[in-house]
Design an enzyme around this catalytic site. Sequence first.
Site, PDB file in Angstrom:
ATOM      1  N   SER A 232       1.031  -1.199   0.045  1.00 25.78           N
ATOM      2  CA  SER A 232       0.027   0.128  -0.131  1.00 25.78           C
ATOM      3  C   SER A 232       0.869   1.120   0.139  1.00 25.78           C
ATOM      4  O   SER A 232       2.023   1.134   0.429  1.00 25.78           O
ATOM      5  CB  SER A 232      -0.870  -0.005   1.284  1.00 25.78           C
ATOM      6  OG  SER A 232       0.051   0.189   2.209  1.00 25.78           O
ATOM      7  N   ASP A 233       0.424   2.437  -0.589  1.00 29.00           N
ATOM      8  CA  ASP A 233       0.990   3.668  -0.020  1.00 29.00           C
ATOM      9  C   ASP A 233       0.922   4.022   1.395  1.00 29.00           C
ATOM     10  O   ASP A 233       0.127   3.203   2.135  1.00 29.00           O
ATOM     11  CB  ASP A 233       0.310   4.540  -0.874  1.00 29.00           C
ATOM     12  CG  ASP A 233       1.639   6.186  -0.972  1.00 29.00           C
ATOM     13  OD1 ASP A 233       2.304   5.981  -0.030  1.00 29.00           O
ATOM     14  OD2 ASP A 233       1.279   6.661  -1.574  1.00 29.00           O
ATOM     15  N   TRP A 234       1.582   4.598   1.967  1.00 33.08           N
ATOM     16  CA  TRP A 234       1.721   4.695   3.363  1.00 33.08           C
ATOM     17  C   TRP A 234       0.430   5.408   3.787  1.00 33.08           C
ATOM     18  O   TRP A 234      -0.031   6.550   3.828  1.00 33.08           O
ATOM     19  CB  TRP A 234       2.816   5.710   3.742  1.00 33.08           C
ATOM     20  CG  TRP A 234       4.229   4.781   3.882  1.00 33.08           C
ATOM     21  CD1 TRP A 234       5.107   4.819   4.949  1.00 33.08           C
ATOM     22  CD2 TRP A 234       4.970   3.831   3.177  1.00 33.08           C
ATOM     23  NE1 TRP A 234       6.198   4.095   4.738  1.00 33.08           N
ATOM     24  CE2 TRP A 234       6.046   3.246   3.744  1.00 33.08           C
ATOM     25  CE3 TRP A 234       4.448   3.158   2.050  1.00 33.08           C
ATOM     26  CZ2 TRP A 234       6.852   2.336   3.414  1.00 33.08           C
ATOM     27  CZ3 TRP A 234       5.174   2.231   1.597  1.00 33.08           C
ATOM     28  CH2 TRP A 234       6.408   1.910   2.164  1.00 33.08           C
ATOM     29  N   GLY A 235      -0.194   4.451   4.351  1.00 33.56           N
ATOM     30  CA  GLY A 235      -1.766   4.832   5.016  1.00 33.56           C
ATOM     31  C   GLY A 235      -2.850   4.709   4.047  1.00 33.56           C
ATOM     32  O   GLY A 235      -3.882   5.274   4.111  1.00 33.56           O
ATOM     33  N   ALA A 236      -2.663   4.042   3.013  1.00 36.79           N
ATOM     34  CA  ALA A 236      -3.617   3.878   1.940  1.00 36.79           C
ATOM     35  C   ALA A 236      -4.693   2.819   2.265  1.00 36.79           C
ATOM     36  O   ALA A 236      -5.820   2.971   1.442  1.00 36.79           O
ATOM     37  CB  ALA A 236      -3.116   3.790   0.559  1.00 36.79           C
TER      38      ALA A 236
END
Length: 753
Positions: A232-236
């Site tokens: 994931s993108d960071w926090g996605a």
Amino acid sequence: MTSGSSASSLLSQLTLEEKAALCLGRDIWHAGGVERLGIPTIVMSDGPHGLRRQPDGGDIVGIGGSVPATCFPTASALGSSWDPELARRIGAAVADEALVQDVDVVLGPGINIKRSPLCGRNFEYVSEDPLLSGVIGAAIVDGIQGQGVGACVKHFAVNNQETDRVRVSADVDERALREIYLPAFERVITQARPWTVMCSYNLVNGVPASQHHVLLTEILRDEWGFDGLVMSDWGAVADRVAAVAAGLDLEMPPNSGISDVAIVDAVRSGALDESLLDASVARVLALVDRAPKAGPAQADSFNADAHHLLAREAAAECAVLLKNDDATLPLQPSPGDTIAVIGEFARTPRYQGAGSSQVNAIRIDEPLAEFRSAVPEGVDVVFAPGFGIGETERDDLLASEAVDVARRAGTVVLFLGLPAIDESEGYDRVHLELPANQVALVPRLAEVNPRLVVVLANGSAVQVAGWGSHAKAILECWLSGQAAGGAIADLLLGRVAPSGRLAETLPLRLQDTPSYLNFPGELGHVRYGEGVFVGYRGFDAVDRDVSYPFGHGLSYTMFEYANPRTSVSGSAETDDLRVTVQAEVTNTGSMRGREVVQLYVENPRSAVARPIRELRGFSKVDLAPGQSTTVAFSLGARDFSYWSVQRHGWVIDPGRYGLAIGASSRDIRLTDQVDVEIPSASAQLDGNSSLEEWMSDPEGAAALRKAIDESGASAEALADEELIRVIGNFPIARLTVFPGFGITKEILDKLGL
Ligand code: BGC
């Protein structure tokens, strides 16, 4: 882990809890790691214009420090080099630094399409064109992975703005998705086989990218054959269980205590099939096995001087000479001459953008100092800041001082650019203009000294129209990394001829850009209303003037194009079409230089609206004065195709396609044509198909005539062209309401409708 065993072989020994935990990072930069079984962790760091290795802790937006690393030109600059070999070398250099810092995966390249020049992260992206983005992206991945370090292509997919980036739904039609937003990823995945892919924050047509089964599994894995890991993108991640089910293997950073518990509960309750979790765990373990620390590929040091030289070479190759009236550049100063260098950016250079890609540069070349040391002895270089960056209180004073300095010089070199605050991850720009205090200075300087050269530093398109006419020459240097200062001196003084070409159109004004009315969206949605008409595809379709077109860039030498030749083998019908296009290019000037030869395919009239021309090949050639070379391009069926939303696949229209070879999208030097023949597939005709559609399909028309004959009616009306024009767009089943026209229920029955 016992010696000789791989992490992958331990899958069956993991408990459900351990498996769930493995699908979450260990902390902000680590993943993997099961102490009980000796499974190690791996390290990730941002890239790829340089490594952002945060030793401890860390943050996602570059506020915290990171270890010093070479800062190469950012992606928008590298895209302007049109040189995949350069991109590959930079990827390899970043990987060398990664090995020293124990980094296993470099989080780049970012290859999202520049849909609007306003996107705050455009400096991290390559181009408005999918081919150029894909070729440069694939080369970076090759370079990184060639050193045994993993790359992570991002942000998958349709992440073209920062406004509301975590919640906004990019509402894009299937055709634009396939023709514009996915092909760069497709190329990188299929050709360079990155170890990992990072999903984007945004939603795509209402579904979060992190839980988008069509994107993450059906397209990425089933269609393109991706066998690496999706993170994931960071926090996605919004819903971890849905994300596992969609094909998202690793959540970064870990949402421990929430996501792992959710996964365990979902498996226990039967809501999540454990085999899906196992597939993701297997990919995490496979990545651990691939990591450099699992093999011999580590290093103690890298050659920082060599990397700095590469950064300088790259910065020079990325710069685009937009204009050069009266051959003002290169400067050829002699002893006794005075050159005025004006602009705060000459001593406070802007060389990268802000956010997660921000590198702690090893050293920074100051353009003013580099220029001073590069001019011949006896040449006087006088400096005036001219304006404050972001601060305007002393503008009048600074401007007057700069005018005085300019008046006394033979030539003025003015450094302009966007303040750092204007370009960052996390938010978009709202206009294209340079700051008013800079723009105001240009005519004042030109008035006292017409030999005015402007050097630009910005990560995405700025408005040149207006002030640009006051400059004799404009050199667009983008955000060109730590060695930009030396590279600018090399270019200004003609040690290197500029060879960058625009990877994005420079519009006359923001309002002209194709996405203008639909950027950045509202109420959680951004509608990609311009469809496939992104960048030059849009400007060309409406024949709109631009400041500088896609592909444009001047040199200090000249190139002539001649002798286009086209040959065809195979056919679209048998799926082995190959069109080879060749031309000769000669350096007819007096200096060594590089030319970017561009091939555009011009589409014939089609059932769907198609761009006038699309980049389908390019080649950068390096030629000494008088030297010629043959450039060859090879095109396949896909290069002539469009994505059919009816058939959910690529379709070629039969017809005559133009082949346009040129020095930019609007500077076509040679043309040729190729006839692509393919029997149009019989349409899927039904009662809702119009009479015209029935009549224009050979099999449909024959069946209709036969049904009319067999029913004893007259087919006379079908020969009446005028009548067909008037009524032909009615669905055939609806024509029974007009008895005079002769389409009866009996005829429809015979047609099986
Ligand atoms: C960015 C990614 C980056 C990640 C880790 C996110 O905010 O969108 O590109 O790799 O942070 O720093």
